[in-house]
Structure formats: C-alpha cells, structure tokens
Design a protein around this motif. Structure first.
Motif, mmCIF file in Angstrom:
data_model
loop_
_atom_site.group_PDB
_atom_site.id
_atom_site.type_symbol
_atom_site.label_atom_id
_atom_site.label_comp_id
_atom_site.label_asym_id
_atom_site.label_seq_id
_atom_site.Cartn_x
_atom_site.Cartn_y
_atom_site.Cartn_z
ATOM 1 N N SER A 48 0.820 -1.341 0.074
ATOM 2 C CA SER A 48 0.176 0.007 0.058
ATOM 3 C C SER A 48 0.738 1.439 0.114
ATOM 4 O O SER A 48 0.494 2.277 -0.729
ATOM 5 C CB SER A 48 -0.950 -0.048 1.265
ATOM 6 O OG SER A 48 -0.191 0.040 2.289
ATOM 7 N N THR A 49 2.109 1.158 0.639
ATOM 8 C CA THR A 49 2.675 2.439 0.575
ATOM 9 C C THR A 49 3.580 2.477 -0.706
ATOM 10 O O THR A 49 3.706 3.672 -1.349
ATOM 11 C CB THR A 49 3.889 2.326 1.799
ATOM 12 O OG1 THR A 49 3.139 1.708 3.078
ATOM 13 C CG2 THR A 49 4.624 3.635 2.161
ATOM 14 N N ASP A 79 7.520 -4.152 6.636
ATOM 15 C CA ASP A 79 6.578 -4.863 7.769
ATOM 16 C C ASP A 79 7.155 -4.287 8.927
ATOM 17 O O ASP A 79 6.389 -4.103 9.906
ATOM 18 C CB ASP A 79 6.264 -6.019 7.530
ATOM 19 C CG ASP A 79 5.582 -6.459 6.283
ATOM 20 O OD1 ASP A 79 4.597 -5.888 5.940
ATOM 21 O OD2 ASP A 79 6.213 -7.536 5.455
ATOM 22 N N LYS A 121 10.100 -8.178 5.121
ATOM 23 C CA LYS A 121 9.246 -7.805 4.239
ATOM 24 C C LYS A 121 8.363 -9.183 3.782
ATOM 25 O O LYS A 121 8.848 -10.103 4.344
ATOM 26 C CB LYS A 121 9.920 -7.282 3.041
ATOM 27 C CG LYS A 121 10.575 -5.754 3.556
ATOM 28 C CD LYS A 121 11.198 -4.969 2.262
ATOM 29 C CE LYS A 121 10.519 -5.130 0.939
ATOM 30 N NZ LYS A 121 9.173 -4.726 1.030
ATOM 31 N N GLY A 122 7.585 -8.909 2.928
ATOM 32 C CA GLY A 122 6.633 -9.908 2.590
ATOM 33 C C GLY A 122 5.353 -10.169 2.940
ATOM 34 O O GLY A 122 4.824 -11.087 2.502
ATOM 35 N N GLU A 132 11.249 -8.395 -4.548
ATOM 36 C CA GLU A 132 11.470 -7.491 -3.731
ATOM 37 C C GLU A 132 13.117 -7.525 -3.579
ATOM 38 O O GLU A 132 13.642 -6.659 -3.786
ATOM 39 C CB GLU A 132 10.682 -7.414 -2.713
ATOM 40 C CG GLU A 132 9.399 -6.811 -2.944
ATOM 41 C CD GLU A 132 8.279 -6.857 -1.639
ATOM 42 O OE1 GLU A 132 7.442 -6.220 -1.784
ATOM 43 O OE2 GLU A 132 8.730 -7.425 -0.770
ATOM 44 N N LYS A 185 5.881 0.812 11.968
ATOM 45 C CA LYS A 185 6.806 -0.185 11.577
ATOM 46 C C LYS A 185 8.170 -0.335 12.395
ATOM 47 O O LYS A 185 8.852 -1.146 12.184
ATOM 48 C CB LYS A 185 7.105 -0.152 9.999
ATOM 49 C CG LYS A 185 5.939 0.132 9.029
ATOM 50 C CD LYS A 185 4.985 -1.110 8.995
ATOM 51 C CE LYS A 185 3.815 -1.009 8.152
ATOM 52 N NZ LYS A 185 4.187 -1.102 6.683
HETATM 53 C C1 5RP Z 1 5.273 -6.566 0.210
HETATM 54 C C2 5RP Z 1 5.928 -5.926 1.240
HETATM 55 C C3 5RP Z 1 5.662 -4.741 1.668
HETATM 56 O O1 5RP Z 1 6.525 -3.597 1.541
HETATM 57 C C4 5RP Z 1 4.990 -4.685 3.255
HETATM 58 O O2 5RP Z 1 4.158 -5.570 3.349
HETATM 59 C C5 5RP Z 1 4.587 -3.282 3.597
HETATM 60 O O3 5RP Z 1 3.373 -3.050 3.076
HETATM 61 P P1 5RP Z 1 2.614 -1.860 3.402
HETATM 62 O O4 5RP Z 1 3.244 -0.721 2.859
HETATM 63 O O5 5RP Z 1 1.060 -2.196 2.603
HETATM 64 O O6 5RP Z 1 2.271 -1.670 4.957
HETATM 65 O O7 5RP Z 1 7.053 -6.475 1.728
HETATM 66 O O8 5RP Z 1 5.785 -8.090 -0.012
#
Ligand code: 5RP
Length: 221
Positions: free
Chosen positions: A30-31, A88, A98-99, A107, A125
């Motif tokens: 989302s970011t 995350d 992440k993931g 990534e 985070k």
């Molecule tokens: C996706 C990721 C994202 O960067 C992580 O989950 C953060 O996501 P968000 O920006 O929605 O909080 O690693 O695989």
C-alpha cells in the motif's frame, strides 16, 4: 494524521531520491502504491521502472510509467539508481522484515540490483527487534513439510498462508513467535534450507535510508 495520509506524505518525500535519466526499482504494497501514484508526476524524467511484482507492474503501467524487465534494464544501465519500497518492520540497524504482500523474492532481487534502497514506512513499523510481524518464507510447494519441521526446530511457529500463491508459483510459510537478534545469521540459515526460495529478512539487503512518516512530518533515519 491518519495512517493513509502518512503513507502519502512519505511516498511524496521519496520522490527526492528519484533522479532524472535513471531506471528505478519499485516495491509492492500500500505504501509503494502511494509512491507509484506520486511518481506519475516524474514519469517523463525517468527512463522507466523495474517492478517487484505483477501488481506493481500493472499499477505502473496504468499510471503511464514504462515498466522494464530487470534483465533488459541491466543491459541499458549498470545498476538501478534506487529501489523504493515499504516494509513490515525495521530495526535500529535498518534491517527489515518484508513479504506481508508475498512479493519478498522479487523485492529482494530488485533491491539487490539497486545502488540504494530507500524504505518508506510510517512509524508503526519501527521495532527494537524484528519478529513480532510473522516472518514470511517463500517455499517451493514440495518442501512444505521439511521446512515446517526445520522452522519448528529453530523455535518458530510456522503457518501456511492459506490460499496464497506467489507470482513465482510458490507457497508462503509465515513464521510466528521469533525474536530476531541476528538478522544476517537467520537470513542465511533459513535460505540454506533446501526448498526455501527466499525469506523476508532484509539484513543483507537492508535499507540505505529509512523515511519514516510521523504525525509531525517525515523523518530520515
Ligand atoms: C510486500 C511488502 C510490503 O513492503 C510490506 O508488506 C509493507 O506493506 P504496506 O506498505 O502495505 O504496509 O513487503 O511484499
């Protein structure tokens, strides 16, 4: 400030790291989506972007930004100038997990091909030790059982991400209950298990810079 607004602010701040005439890497989530939307203003200044997932490639294309396959990009330039993505969790050493969106392998590949990794997050985070957020591991499906056993022996509680298949056709095992004090060692240990494609610890590919959104503004760490 609401979390969504903070994500927009930090995504806009990341534009300062995008230089004209370069190919950049773009993350997933989302970011990262907010960043793609902000990047539209600079789309004619860059040569294009390498996507870390099918979803990101679709959003880049929908925003009129040229998507370049990584192998093609590295025939055009020696390296990607910057990789911009969320996380995350991040710790004081700028190591990440992440993931959460399941795109960890691509990534990590794109992050490793970039000169700099600018990580864009909101303050939720920030952690002292990685691990409270379940650690994703991308696994070749036939290795689910042995990797589940190995993760239990390491003290984690593995859970299959139900109904989820990665862009690479694999499964994700989310590992709960870890307190990660040596990210480099655990990243290597998990990657050494046969059948692991990669795991979501980004210690080798840690962030160069973290841009953290707070209600008062964006902080650079
Ligand atoms: C996706 C990721 C994202 O960067 C992580 O989950 C953060 O996501 P968000 O920006 O929605 O909080 O690693 O695989």
């Amino acid at each position: 400030m609401a979390q969504d607004a903070m994500k927009e602010k930090v995504a806009e701040a990341a534009l300062a790291y995008v230089e004209a005439g370069t190919i950049i890497g773009v993350g997933t989530g989302s970011t990262a989506n907010k960043f793609i939307d902000a990047l539209t203003a600079k789309k004619d200044a860059i040569l294009g972007a390498v996507a870390s997932s099918n979803a990101t490639a679709e959003r880049l294309t929908a925003n009129g930004i040229r998507v370049i396959d990584l192998n093609q990009a590295l025939r055009e330039v020696a390296s990607l100038a910057v990789y911009i993505d969320g996380a995350d969790e991040f710790d004081p050493a700028r190591c990440l997990t992440k993931g959460g969106g399941g795109a960890l392998t691509r990534e990590k590949i794109v992050a490793a091909a970039a000169d700099r990794f600018v990580c864009i997050v909101d303050q939720s985070k920030q952690v002292q030790h990685l691990g409270a957020f379940p650690l994703p591991i991308e696994v070749i499906p036939m290795a689910e059982a042995p990797i589940t056993t190995a993760v239990r022996q390491l003290g984690g509680e593995p859970r299959l991400r139900e109904g989820f298949i990665t862009d690479n056709g694999n499964i994700i095992i989310d590992v709960h209950g870890l307190v990660i004090t040596d990210g480099l060692a655990l990243e290597d240990q998990l990657n050494a298990l046969p059948g692991v494609v990669t795991n979501g610890i980004f210690a080798h590919q840690r962030a160069t810079v973290i841009l953290m959104a707070t209600p008062e503004g964006v902080v650079t760490l």
